[in-house]
Write a protein that holds these residues in place. Structure first.
Motif, PDB file in Angstrom:
ATOM      1  N   ARG A 108       0.862  -1.179   0.000  1.00 46.94           N
ATOM      2  CA  ARG A 108       0.000   0.000   0.000  1.00 46.94           C
ATOM      3  C   ARG A 108       0.895   1.225   0.000  1.00 46.94           C
ATOM      4  N   LYS A 109       0.899   1.920  -1.103  1.00 50.00           N
ATOM      5  CA  LYS A 109       1.826   3.028  -1.335  1.00 50.00           C
ATOM      6  C   LYS A 109       1.389   4.303  -0.596  1.00 50.00           C
TER       7      LYS A 109
ATOM      8  N   ILE B 210      -2.146  10.785  -0.280  1.00 53.31           N
ATOM      9  CA  ILE B 210      -2.441  12.049   0.395  1.00 53.31           C
ATOM     10  C   ILE B 210      -2.865  11.824   1.849  1.00 53.31           C
ATOM     11  N   ASP B 211      -3.496  10.688   2.128  1.00 51.07           N
ATOM     12  CA  ASP B 211      -3.941  10.397   3.492  1.00 51.07           C
ATOM     13  C   ASP B 211      -2.785   9.974   4.396  1.00 51.07           C
ATOM     14  N   ASN B 212      -1.825   9.276   3.848  1.00 52.82           N
ATOM     15  CA  ASN B 212      -0.640   8.838   4.587  1.00 52.82           C
ATOM     16  C   ASN B 212       0.585   9.062   3.706  1.00 52.82           C
ATOM     17  N   PRO B 213       1.072  10.314   3.660  1.00 50.17           N
ATOM     18  CA  PRO B 213       2.171  10.646   2.750  1.00 50.17           C
ATOM     19  C   PRO B 213       3.487   9.922   3.058  1.00 50.17           C
ATOM     20  N   ARG B 214       3.597   9.333   4.233  1.00 49.18           N
ATOM     21  CA  ARG B 214       4.823   8.599   4.557  1.00 49.18           C
ATOM     22  C   ARG B 214       4.592   7.096   4.517  1.00 49.18           C
ATOM     23  N   GLY B 215       3.446   6.700   3.984  1.00 49.64           N
ATOM     24  CA  GLY B 215       3.162   5.286   3.787  1.00 49.64           C
ATOM     25  C   GLY B 215       2.332   4.665   4.891  1.00 49.64           C
TER      26      GLY B 215
ATOM     27  N   TRP C  23       2.932   1.226   6.060  1.00 51.67           N
ATOM     28  CA  TRP C  23       3.753   0.340   6.881  1.00 51.67           C
ATOM     29  C   TRP C  23       2.992  -0.916   7.288  1.00 51.67           C
ATOM     30  N   GLU C  24       2.258  -1.477   6.346  1.00 48.23           N
ATOM     31  CA  GLU C  24       1.424  -2.648   6.623  1.00 48.23           C
ATOM     32  C   GLU C  24       2.022  -3.905   6.010  1.00 48.23           C
ATOM     33  N   TRP C  25       1.459  -5.011   6.406  1.00 34.40           N
ATOM     34  CA  TRP C  25       1.799  -6.319   5.860  1.00 34.40           C
ATOM     35  C   TRP C  25       0.478  -6.979   5.507  1.00 34.40           C
ATOM     36  N   GLU C  26       0.180  -7.067   4.217  1.00 35.50           N
ATOM     37  CA  GLU C  26      -1.122  -7.557   3.750  1.00 35.50           C
ATOM     38  C   GLU C  26      -1.542  -8.903   4.342  1.00 35.50           C
ATOM     39  N   PRO C  27      -0.648  -9.889   4.466  1.00 36.87           N
ATOM     40  CA  PRO C  27      -1.085 -11.187   4.999  1.00 36.87           C
ATOM     41  C   PRO C  27      -1.642 -11.143   6.422  1.00 36.87           C
TER      42      PRO C  27
END
Length: 171
Positions: A18-19, A22-27, A29-33
């Motif tokens: 998840r790139k 505008i809502d989270n300009p610094r990313g 930091w998730e792990w989809e699984p």
């Protein structure tokens, strides 16, 4: 918090799928699984020795028999709801949910999660207030370091806190 942990030297389990936006300009930091946790609880084993972001709803699926430490980020509910609403609007959602109903559902959910954590005495929890973190990042970084009992760089952690990203303030 994930950015703080990374800056401090904590290994993370993320996939950067998840790139930033505008809502989270610094990313994110998730792990989809991690979303598979309810059906595949053993996936949490991939996070051993690392920090992984887990939304509150998925905490209830953490299997027993493992050592966890939970850093529970707390933010005033009106701010969480405002943030979610802004994100949905930017993504083109026109669905409208009664704010009072949504707030009630969130309060009920948080009460369930906090009660669950209280009954899982083997899971230590460090509760971190979002506003307090913004106002005093160094002491909160030190508290997190002490809680995790890891040799983390507190100064680097504190530098990651960016008050300009606090955009959905509510009284």
């Amino acid at each position: 918090m994930m950015q703080m942990l990374a800056a401090g030297g904590m290994p993370l389990l993320t996939d950067q799928e998840r790139k930033p936006d505008i809502d989270n300009p610094r990313g994110y930091w998730e792990w989809e699984p991690i979303k598979l946790l309810p059906k595949q609880p053993e996936r949490i084993d991939e996070a051993e020795g690392k920090a992984v972001k887990v939304i509150s709803q998925l905490l209830l699926s953490l299997p027993t028999g493992r050592d966890y430490k939970v850093i529970f980020m707390e933010r005033p509910l009106p701010e969480v709801l405002a943030s979610q609403d802004e994100m949905l609007k930017r993504r083109g959602s026109s669905q409208s949910v009664d704010p009072a109903l949504l707030a009630s559902a969130f309060r009920d959910h948080l009460k369930e999660v906090v009660t669950w954590l209280e009954h899982r005495a083997e899971i230590p929890v460090c509760r971190v207030g979002y506003r307090k973190l913004l106002n005093d990042p160094k002491s909160l970084a030190q508290a997190v370091r002490d809680f995790l009992d890891r040799d983390l760089n507190v100064e680097a952690m504190a530098r990651e806190v960016d008050p300009s990203l606090y955009r959905n303030r509510r009284s």
